[in-house]
Write a protein that holds these residues in place. Structure first.
Motif, mmCIF file in Angstrom:
data_model
loop_
_atom_site.group_PDB
_atom_site.id
_atom_site.type_symbol
_atom_site.label_atom_id
_atom_site.label_comp_id
_atom_site.label_asym_id
_atom_site.label_seq_id
_atom_site.Cartn_x
_atom_site.Cartn_y
_atom_site.Cartn_z
ATOM 1 N N ILE A 2 0.862 -1.020 0.030
ATOM 2 C CA ILE A 2 0.035 -0.030 0.099
ATOM 3 C C ILE A 2 0.804 1.297 -0.041
ATOM 4 N N GLU A 3 2.170 1.296 0.515
ATOM 5 C CA GLU A 3 2.681 2.258 0.736
ATOM 6 C C GLU A 3 3.178 3.193 -0.677
ATOM 7 N N LYS A 4 3.602 2.469 -1.606
ATOM 8 C CA LYS A 4 4.083 3.091 -3.052
ATOM 9 C C LYS A 4 2.902 3.749 -3.491
ATOM 10 N N SER A 44 -4.605 5.472 -7.333
ATOM 11 C CA SER A 44 -5.556 5.607 -6.572
ATOM 12 C C SER A 44 -6.614 4.258 -6.796
ATOM 13 N N GLU A 45 -6.555 3.829 -8.112
ATOM 14 C CA GLU A 45 -7.031 2.361 -8.254
ATOM 15 C C GLU A 45 -6.316 1.404 -7.543
ATOM 16 N N PHE A 50 -6.476 -2.656 -3.425
ATOM 17 C CA PHE A 50 -5.835 -3.162 -2.246
ATOM 18 C C PHE A 50 -6.795 -3.392 -0.974
ATOM 19 N N MET A 51 -7.469 -2.150 -0.764
ATOM 20 C CA MET A 51 -8.431 -2.228 0.348
ATOM 21 C C MET A 51 -9.570 -2.949 0.105
ATOM 22 N N GLU A 57 -10.731 -10.033 2.213
ATOM 23 C CA GLU A 57 -9.995 -11.300 3.214
ATOM 24 C C GLU A 57 -10.601 -11.353 4.770
ATOM 25 N N LYS A 58 -10.916 -10.129 5.197
ATOM 26 C CA LYS A 58 -11.670 -9.885 6.489
ATOM 27 C C LYS A 58 -12.756 -10.572 6.569
#
Length: 70
Positions: A2-4, A44-45, A50-51, A57-58
């Motif tokens: 997520i960082e990049k 942003s996509e 990722f989210m 998964e959650k």
């Protein structure tokens, strides 16, 4: 991970703000500003995808845990 893409979004925003600072900056640098927005949109996509995966998964983990309790 997520960082990049997160850093890229912020970098592109800051670059565009810098390019637009002068009185005619938006017009003078419009091609670069548009290019930066396209990069920002792609990043942003990536962040949203990722989210979405994290949420999926959650949910799968929560559903699995609930089934094991029954």
């Amino acid at each position: 991970a997520i960082e990049k893409p997160h850093i890229t979004v912020h970098d592109m925003i800051n670059k565009n703000l810098k390019l637009a600072e002068s009185s005619n900056g938006v017009i003078k640098h419009k091609e670069k500003i548009i290019e930066n927005f396209k990069i920002m949109e792609k990043s942003s996509e990536e962040l949203l995808n990722f989210m979405d995966r994290l949420v999926k998964e959650k949910r799968e983990t929560a559903n699995s845990e609930n089934k094991n309790r029954d």
